[in-house]
Scaffold this motif. Structure first.
Motif, mmCIF file in Angstrom:
data_model
loop_
_atom_site.group_PDB
_atom_site.id
_atom_site.type_symbol
_atom_site.label_atom_id
_atom_site.label_comp_id
_atom_site.label_asym_id
_atom_site.label_seq_id
_atom_site.Cartn_x
_atom_site.Cartn_y
_atom_site.Cartn_z
ATOM 1 N N LEU A 62 2.789 3.769 -8.877
ATOM 2 C CA LEU A 62 2.176 4.620 -10.245
ATOM 3 C C LEU A 62 1.921 6.203 -10.240
ATOM 4 O O LEU A 62 1.602 6.013 -11.639
ATOM 5 C CB LEU A 62 0.748 3.967 -9.898
ATOM 6 N N SER A 63 3.009 7.423 -9.919
ATOM 7 C CA SER A 63 2.432 8.158 -10.043
ATOM 8 C C SER A 63 4.039 8.219 -10.306
ATOM 9 O O SER A 63 4.754 9.937 -10.663
ATOM 10 C CB SER A 63 2.532 9.269 -8.535
ATOM 11 N N ASP A 122 0.612 -1.526 0.365
ATOM 12 C CA ASP A 122 0.061 -0.535 -0.241
ATOM 13 C C ASP A 122 1.671 1.007 0.368
ATOM 14 O O ASP A 122 0.686 2.214 -0.580
ATOM 15 C CB ASP A 122 -0.942 0.420 1.239
ATOM 16 N N LEU A 123 2.284 1.615 0.713
ATOM 17 C CA LEU A 123 3.051 2.603 0.624
ATOM 18 C C LEU A 123 3.890 2.936 -0.504
ATOM 19 O O LEU A 123 3.794 4.163 -1.534
ATOM 20 C CB LEU A 123 4.475 1.927 1.455
ATOM 21 N N ILE A 144 8.201 6.701 -7.482
ATOM 22 C CA ILE A 144 9.414 5.353 -7.683
ATOM 23 C C ILE A 144 9.545 4.641 -9.231
ATOM 24 O O ILE A 144 8.751 4.020 -9.456
ATOM 25 C CB ILE A 144 8.935 4.671 -6.286
ATOM 26 N N GLU A 145 11.492 4.873 -9.599
ATOM 27 C CA GLU A 145 11.370 4.367 -10.742
ATOM 28 C C GLU A 145 11.593 2.753 -10.989
ATOM 29 O O GLU A 145 12.716 2.935 -9.693
ATOM 30 C CB GLU A 145 11.991 4.884 -11.826
ATOM 31 N N VAL A 146 10.705 1.822 -11.448
ATOM 32 C CA VAL A 146 11.660 0.908 -11.376
ATOM 33 C C VAL A 146 12.633 0.251 -12.583
ATOM 34 O O VAL A 146 12.225 0.700 -13.872
ATOM 35 C CB VAL A 146 10.768 -0.323 -12.047
ATOM 36 N N GLU A 147 13.589 0.743 -12.189
ATOM 37 C CA GLU A 147 14.715 0.144 -13.406
ATOM 38 C C GLU A 147 15.044 -1.011 -14.080
ATOM 39 O O GLU A 147 14.522 -1.836 -13.494
ATOM 40 C CB GLU A 147 16.477 -0.161 -12.809
#
Length: 254
Positions: free
Chosen positions: A245-246, A238-239, A249-252
């Motif tokens: 989505l916003s 949930d955190l 945090i980027e997923v490398e």
């Protein structure tokens, strides 16, 4: 596994030693000479008549009132902010149990203050008691992990040396259909504490109950540990999910 073991031992009476013969006592009274105890030794653990039907010899039938302590609950006035604001005492409503649907429950959605506790019919009970919803929804059951109190829709059962926690939990779980049948009420069904105290309780020998507790207690602790891991994973999800989505945090790339 624990519930299946409870049913096997304490409902179907296939407990360790159930198939052992009764101890030889010599020639049975009234039997012809030469009919030895060996014939009696071919029988399984003897049964005796009781209010609950035939039960193993040596087991007792008592009432809930004689077996363990129960308590009810109450609701502090919602009009008094000082009964609720910044409360630290866990206060359960049936919704907490039905929403969680777990064997153990760590916290309630509402908390009351010391003053709210003192000026209502709510009563504290110790951690590792067993809460049973007793009105409207009858038969939701959970074990509290911290001292707590409830509203008036509960019967809380406190384990003791002869009726330890896991044995009590599974006795209550097996008894839900009985509790529901005994409930009454026009607006909503309820089983009162007075009626609950009269329910017949089958007390097996202490050594058998202790053996059951020794086997099932580690199972219950594993349930609690896994339950808490699941809760931590849900909080982490949930955190993280909104931030992913916003774009916070980027997923490398892998």
């Amino acid at each position: 596994m624990a519930r299946a073991l409870y049913r096997e031992w304490f409902v179907h009476f296939r407990f360790p030693g159930h198939d052992q013969p009764a101890a030889p006592v010599g020639t049975a009274e009234g039997c012809p000479e030469g009919v030895s105890a060996r014939q009696g030794a071919n029988q399984n653990h003897p049964r005796v008549a009781s209010p609950l039907g035939e039960i193993p010899q040596g087991w007792e039938v008592k009432t809930v009132a004689d077996a363990f302590v129960i308590s009810g609950g109450g609701t502090p006035s919602r009009k008094e902010d000082e009964f609720w604001t910044n409360g630290t005492i866990q206060w359960y409503s049936p919704t907490d149990l039905t929403r969680a649907g777990t064997m153990f429950i760590d916290d309630s959605s509402d908390h009351i203050t010391e003053r709210g506790l003192a000026q209502s019919s709510a009563r504290m009970f110790p951690a590792r008691s067993v809460m049973l919803t007793s009105r409207a929804t009858i038969g939701a059951i959970a074990i509290n992990t911290h001292p707590a109190c409830t509203n008036q829709g509960f019967i809380t059962c406190q384990p003791n040396e002869r009726v330890p926690l896991n044995f009590l939990f599974h006795w209550l779980t097996e008894g839900v259909p009985t509790f529901q049948r005994m409930a009454s009420g026009a607006t909503f069904k309820e089983i009162s504490r007075g009626v609950f105290k009269t329910i017949e309780f089958l007390q097996p020998p202490d050594d058998l109950v202790a053996r059951f507790e020794t086997i099932t207690a580690p199972m219950a602790e594993q349930v609690l540990a896994l339950q808490r891991q699941i809760q931590n994973l849900r909080r982490t999800r949930d955190l993280l999910l909104p931030r992913l989505l916003s774009g916070q945090i980027e997923v490398e790339p892998a």
